[in-house]
Write an enzyme that holds these catalytic residues in place. Structure first.
Site, PDB file in Angstrom:
ATOM      1  N   LYS A 119      38.394  51.007  44.473  1.00 13.01           N
ATOM      2  CA  LYS A 119      38.504  50.619  42.912  1.00 13.01           C
ATOM      3  C   LYS A 119      37.196  49.911  42.633  1.00 13.01           C
ATOM      4  O   LYS A 119      37.129  48.684  43.352  1.00 13.01           O
ATOM      5  CB  LYS A 119      39.483  50.107  42.463  1.00 13.01           C
ATOM      6  CG  LYS A 119      39.992  49.683  41.135  1.00 13.01           C
ATOM      7  CD  LYS A 119      40.587  51.027  40.601  1.00 13.01           C
ATOM      8  CE  LYS A 119      40.458  50.876  38.909  1.00 13.01           C
ATOM      9  NZ  LYS A 119      39.247  51.231  38.500  1.00 13.01           N
ATOM     10  N   LYS A 135      39.338  41.102  45.445  1.00 12.15           N
ATOM     11  CA  LYS A 135      39.832  40.723  44.530  1.00 12.15           C
ATOM     12  C   LYS A 135      41.291  41.550  44.074  1.00 12.15           C
ATOM     13  O   LYS A 135      42.266  41.104  43.708  1.00 12.15           O
ATOM     14  CB  LYS A 135      38.998  41.093  43.096  1.00 12.15           C
ATOM     15  CG  LYS A 135      39.140  40.689  41.684  1.00 12.15           C
ATOM     16  CD  LYS A 135      38.191  41.431  40.866  1.00 12.15           C
ATOM     17  CE  LYS A 135      36.851  41.111  40.784  1.00 12.15           C
ATOM     18  NZ  LYS A 135      35.972  41.662  39.702  1.00 12.15           N
ATOM     19  N   LYS A 171      31.976  50.048  44.349  1.00  8.35           N
ATOM     20  CA  LYS A 171      31.207  49.768  43.230  1.00  8.35           C
ATOM     21  C   LYS A 171      30.327  50.608  43.061  1.00  8.35           C
ATOM     22  O   LYS A 171      29.761  51.435  44.103  1.00  8.35           O
ATOM     23  CB  LYS A 171      30.719  48.073  43.470  1.00  8.35           C
ATOM     24  CG  LYS A 171      30.060  47.783  41.977  1.00  8.35           C
ATOM     25  CD  LYS A 171      31.138  46.937  41.378  1.00  8.35           C
ATOM     26  CE  LYS A 171      31.081  46.099  40.309  1.00  8.35           C
ATOM     27  NZ  LYS A 171      31.960  45.452  39.971  1.00  8.35           N
ATOM     28  N   THR A 206      39.434  41.607  30.734  1.00  9.22           N
ATOM     29  CA  THR A 206      38.726  40.820  31.437  1.00  9.22           C
ATOM     30  C   THR A 206      38.550  39.337  30.919  1.00  9.22           C
ATOM     31  O   THR A 206      38.703  38.327  31.222  1.00  9.22           O
ATOM     32  CB  THR A 206      37.246  41.081  31.809  1.00  9.22           C
ATOM     33  OG1 THR A 206      37.481  42.672  32.427  1.00  9.22           O
ATOM     34  CG2 THR A 206      36.645  40.412  33.258  1.00  9.22           C
ATOM     35  N   ASN A 230      31.081  42.944  27.154  1.00 13.96           N
ATOM     36  CA  ASN A 230      32.324  43.273  27.132  1.00 13.96           C
ATOM     37  C   ASN A 230      33.213  41.891  27.551  1.00 13.96           C
ATOM     38  O   ASN A 230      34.187  41.451  26.788  1.00 13.96           O
ATOM     39  CB  ASN A 230      32.657  44.319  28.021  1.00 13.96           C
ATOM     40  CG  ASN A 230      34.295  44.529  28.251  1.00 13.96           C
ATOM     41  OD1 ASN A 230      34.763  43.938  29.148  1.00 13.96           O
ATOM     42  ND2 ASN A 230      34.749  45.428  27.453  1.00 13.96           N
ATOM     43  N   SER A 261      43.060  47.880  34.184  1.00 14.15           N
ATOM     44  CA  SER A 261      42.570  49.270  35.235  1.00 14.15           C
ATOM     45  C   SER A 261      43.840  49.640  35.553  1.00 14.15           C
ATOM     46  O   SER A 261      44.327  50.880  35.939  1.00 14.15           O
ATOM     47  CB  SER A 261      41.537  49.287  35.989  1.00 14.15           C
ATOM     48  OG  SER A 261      40.448  49.015  35.275  1.00 14.15           O
TER      49      SER A 261
END
Ligand SMILES: NC(=O)c1ccc[n+]([C@@H]2O[C@H](COP(=O)([O-])OP(=O)(O)OC[C@H]3O[C@@H](n4cnc5c(N)ncnc54)[C@H](OP(=O)(O)O)[C@@H]3O)[C@@H](O)[C@H]2O)c1
Ligand SMILES: N[C@@H](CCC(=O)O)C(=O)O
Length: 429
Positions: free
Chosen positions: A82, A106, A118, A202, A233, A362
């Site tokens: 993820k 995380k 990523k 976030t 963002n 998410s």
């Protein structure tokens, strides 16, 4: 003449500080504290899979250009890989590999059933038309069809990407496999199965962690002076929510520079201005211009780096005046700078905790999609807040028990969970 450079062949990081070495240093630091077996550390020091693809695109002027696209899958020990996809000129394979590793810790720290991955393409999205960006995004994901999927690897937005790119990617994946697969990405538009609350998630998570930490120090958010590097963002949402909660946002910035107002900025007005100026805050009337470097050293209570990694290093750490630093960005404080700050009594709220609100929502988006049941925003925000506050308290408790700083505490929890699962699963063959 045809260019012979291979944009994806990269022998060393051009950055002053290699992000992958830095990520491995953090892992070793946690491993030492946890007294992990050397074999486990060796496995976790390597991404499980690294994919680099060529992305040939016809530009609007008819020229054909080829871009490199990376996807690094660090670990799927706890669940599907993820992590976001970054479009930024400074993207390198080493950077993406480091960010993939951070995602593993995380997700493990937050207790959500994912591994870490990523992706990234070294481009400045501002220099491309919408059509060119769509072709780049679609071709990139089409090259990764066999590597991603809702139970394999689930991309999401990161720097330079948003719900728009996720929609193109979801559509490209779906067309290629022959049926609609909303769960292949998160951070999608609401119209195709996105979650309420994801866009601000976030920034909301950053606000929650800052609020909890200040509360532990007997400080309320009201009137607290905050400087935020990056107004995208994450930085934009954090600024808005902290402002609404009563904090005074004295400085914000975008790539070309920042703005400062001693008495606090009107964040709604700055947002409206940035929306009219390709997201740039530079030139906002009634505020003083300030460089991105000077923003970091402003006298303030809370500093929130919300852009790139390696912003607070041995070179500028002695000039930092904030008493709290919340890492909204991934990796903005180097290990060496972190130690200096901690020794000075500065509270550094580590990235894998402070910016986890995005991946938590998410996860909630993915869960809603898989169960075909969508929640209202209040429920999404409540579930996210619960997971964030719970993780915050676990990190505080771990720090107290082990007598270590918050970053090491967050790492021992994240790395420890992955190491335990790896031990229980054993090594194939
Ligand atoms: N999006 C998420 O859900 C999420 C979740 C967790 C962590 N993060 C992390 O948060 C950070 C920001 O991500 P984002 O999604 O907010 O990206 P974003 O929407 O693209 O915004 C990035 C912001 O940083 C600015 N910026 C770019 N280069 C800069 C530089 N060299 N110095 C200072 N500012 C610079 C950008 O300005 P311009 O617009 O002028 O380029 C923009 O204001 C990244 O580290 C990302 O990995 C993101
Ligand atoms: N790119 C974000 C979000 C990842 C996700 O939602 O999968 C991060 O660094 O946490």
């Amino acid at each position: 003449m045809v260019a012979t450079s291979l944009p994806f062949v990269e022998t060393q990081s051009p950055a002053h500080i290699c992000p992958y070495d830095q990520a491995c240093n953090y892992l070793e630091w946690a491993a030492k504290e946890l007294k992990l077996d050397a074999g486990i550390v060796e496995i976790l020091s390597h991404p499980r899979k690294v994919v680099t693809v060529s992305i040939p695109i016809k530009m609007d002027n008819g020229e054909v250009r080829v871009f490199a696209g990376h996807r690094v899958q660090h670990s799927d020990i706890l669940g599907p890989y993820k992590g976001g996809i970054r479009y930024h000129p400074a993207v390198t394979l080493r950077e993406v590999s480091a960010l993939a590793m951070l995602m593993t810790w995380k997700c493990a720290l937050l207790g959500i059933p994912y591994g870490g991955g990523k992706g990234g393409i070294p481009i400045d999205p501002k220099k491309f038309s919408v059509g060119e960006l769509e072709r780049i995004s679609r071709r990139y994901i089409s090259e990764l069809i066999k590597d991603i999927g809702p139970s394999v690897d689930i991309p999401a937005p990161d720097m330079g990407t948003s719900a728009r790119e996720m929609a193109w990617m979801m559509d490209t994946y779906s067309v290629n496999v022959g049926h609609s697969v909303p769960g292949v990405v998160t951070g999608k538009p609401l119209s195709i199965g996105g979650s309420l609350g994801r866009e601000m998630a976030t920034g909301r998570g950053v606000m929650i962690i800052v609020r909890e930490s200040l509360k532990d120090h007997g400080i309320s958010l009201t009137g607290v002076r905050i400087a935020i590097q990056g107004f995208g963002n994450v930085g934009g949402a954090a600024a808005e929510l902290l402002h609404q909660a009563g904090a005074k946002i004295i400085a914000v910035s975008s790539g070309a520079g920042g703005i400062f107002a001693e008495d606090g900025l009107d964040i709604s007005a700055v947002k409206a201005y940035a929306a009219q100026n390709r997201r740039s805050v530079v030139g906002f009337p009634t505020a003083k211009a300030i460089s991105n470097a000077d923003l970091l050293t402003l006298p303030c209570d809370v500093l929130i780096p919300a852009a790139l990694e390696n912003q607070i290093t041995e070179e500028n750490v002695h000039e930092i005046k904030a008493q709290f630093i919340a890492e909204a960005a991934n990796g903005p404080v180097t290990l060496e700078a972190n130690q200096v700050l901690e020794a000075r009594g500065v509270t550094v709220l580590p990235d894998i905790l402070a910016n986890a609100g995005g991946v938590v929502v998410s996860y909630l988006e993915w869960v809603q999609g898989l169960s075909y049941l969508f929640w209202d925003e209040e429920r999404v925000n409540k579930e996210m807040e619960y997971l964030m506050v719970q993780a915050y308290h676990k990190v505080m408790e771990e720090a107290k028990t082990r007598r270590v700083n918050l970053r090491l505490a967050a790492y021992t929890l994240g790395v420890g969970r992955v190491a335990q699962a790896l031990t229980d699963r054993g090594l194939y063959p």
